[in-house]
Scaffold this motif. Structure first.
Motif, PDB file in Angstrom:
ATOM      1  N   GLN A  65       0.864  -1.184   0.000  1.00  0.00           N
ATOM      2  CA  GLN A  65       0.000   0.000   0.000  1.00  0.00           C
ATOM      3  C   GLN A  65       0.902   1.235   0.000  1.00  0.00           C
ATOM      4  OE1 GLN A  65      -2.412  -0.834   3.505  1.00  0.00           O
ATOM      5  NE2 GLN A  65      -4.124  -1.306   2.147  1.00  0.00           N
ATOM      6  N   ASP A  66       1.143   1.774  -1.176  1.00  0.00           N
ATOM      7  CA  ASP A  66       2.082   2.881  -1.321  1.00  0.00           C
ATOM      8  C   ASP A  66       1.462   3.973  -2.186  1.00  0.00           C
ATOM      9  OD1 ASP A  66       4.346   4.436  -1.270  1.00  0.00           O
ATOM     10  OD2 ASP A  66       5.469   3.207  -2.686  1.00  0.00           O
ATOM     11  N   ILE A  78      -3.254  12.123  -5.965  1.00  0.00           N
ATOM     12  CA  ILE A  78      -2.830  11.039  -5.088  1.00  0.00           C
ATOM     13  C   ILE A  78      -2.773   9.792  -5.953  1.00  0.00           C
ATOM     14  CG2 ILE A  78      -3.407   9.711  -3.033  1.00  0.00           C
ATOM     15  CD1 ILE A  78      -5.012  12.268  -2.161  1.00  0.00           C
ATOM     16  N   VAL A  79      -1.578   9.244  -6.124  1.00  0.00           N
ATOM     17  CA  VAL A  79      -1.349   8.159  -7.078  1.00  0.00           C
ATOM     18  C   VAL A  79      -0.989   6.879  -6.325  1.00  0.00           C
ATOM     19  CG1 VAL A  79       0.002   7.431  -9.077  1.00  0.00           C
ATOM     20  CG2 VAL A  79      -0.471   9.868  -8.716  1.00  0.00           C
ATOM     21  N   ASN A  80      -1.695   5.797  -6.645  1.00  0.00           N
ATOM     22  CA  ASN A  80      -1.395   4.500  -6.043  1.00  0.00           C
ATOM     23  C   ASN A  80      -0.254   3.851  -6.824  1.00  0.00           C
ATOM     24  OD1 ASN A  80      -1.302   1.905  -5.037  1.00  0.00           O
ATOM     25  ND2 ASN A  80      -3.523   1.690  -4.889  1.00  0.00           N
ATOM     26  N   VAL A  81       0.919   3.765  -6.195  1.00  0.00           N
ATOM     27  CA  VAL A  81       2.080   3.114  -6.812  1.00  0.00           C
ATOM     28  C   VAL A  81       2.350   1.757  -6.173  1.00  0.00           C
ATOM     29  CG1 VAL A  81       3.148   5.261  -7.582  1.00  0.00           C
ATOM     30  CG2 VAL A  81       3.658   4.393  -5.298  1.00  0.00           C
ATOM     31  N   SER A 109      -5.255  -1.862  -3.242  1.00  0.00           N
ATOM     32  CA  SER A 109      -6.121  -0.694  -3.097  1.00  0.00           C
ATOM     33  C   SER A 109      -5.820  -0.018  -1.758  1.00  0.00           C
ATOM     34  CB  SER A 109      -7.578  -1.158  -3.154  1.00  0.00           C
ATOM     35  OG  SER A 109      -8.443  -0.087  -2.961  1.00  0.00           O
ATOM     36  N   VAL A 110      -5.905   1.320  -1.719  1.00  0.00           N
ATOM     37  CA  VAL A 110      -5.524   2.056  -0.515  1.00  0.00           C
ATOM     38  C   VAL A 110      -6.602   3.075  -0.155  1.00  0.00           C
ATOM     39  CG1 VAL A 110      -3.784   3.532   0.552  1.00  0.00           C
ATOM     40  CG2 VAL A 110      -3.084   1.843  -1.141  1.00  0.00           C
ATOM     41  N   LYS A 111      -7.035   3.020   1.090  1.00  0.00           N
ATOM     42  CA  LYS A 111      -7.948   4.017   1.633  1.00  0.00           C
ATOM     43  C   LYS A 111      -7.088   5.116   2.262  1.00  0.00           C
ATOM     44  CE  LYS A 111     -11.865   4.475   4.747  1.00  0.00           C
ATOM     45  NZ  LYS A 111     -12.742   3.805   5.699  1.00  0.00           N
TER      46      LYS A 111
END
Length: 135
Positions: free
Chosen positions: A77-78, A118-121, A125-127
């Motif tokens: 989760q990054d 805000i980018v999920n790298v 999935s991230v809350k």
């Protein structure tokens, strides 16, 4: 005499309406400017979330904020943060060993629309929660 009283009453009404317009016209909301944003959401793998803020204040102010997720570091989760100025200049904040990204842009800020992505790298999935402000 009746016309005079009606005229005085209408004049009083116009003054009251005029004062109401003047008293709200100077606020940043009325001018379409934003002072702060606070939100939360979820970003899927490979996805991003975008927040726009209108800046039209003292150019010596700063843009500051943070994005946080999870209770502790998890490499799956990054999130990274990309801040884009009104002229298109991008600032990337991506500390891979934490569950919170903070950012501070100072100096002379441009007036106009600032975008925070805000980018999920990561691989899950991230809350998240985000808070940012000019000041």
């Amino acid at each position: 005499m009746l016309r005079f009283k009606i005229g005085i009453a209408l004049a009083g009404l116009f003054v009251a309406v005029g004062l109401a317009v003047v008293s709200t016209g100077g606020s940043t909301e009325a001018a379409g400017c934003d002072e702060s944003v606070k939100a939360s959401g979820r970003v899927s793998v490979g996805g991003s979330a975008s927040y726009d803020m209108q800046f039209c204040s003292d150019p010596t102010h700063s843009l500051m904020g943070w994005v946080k997720w999870g209770k502790s570091y998890n490499p799956a989760q990054d999130l990274a943060v990309v801040v884009t100025s009104p002229s298109g200049m991008q600032f990337v904040f991506d500390d891979p060993l934490c569950s919170k990204q903070t950012f501070l842009l100072g100096g002379t800020l441009e007036e106009g629309t600032w975008t925070v992505d805000i980018v999920n790298v990561g691989s899950r999935s991230v809350k998240y929660e985000v808070q940012m402000a000019f000041g």
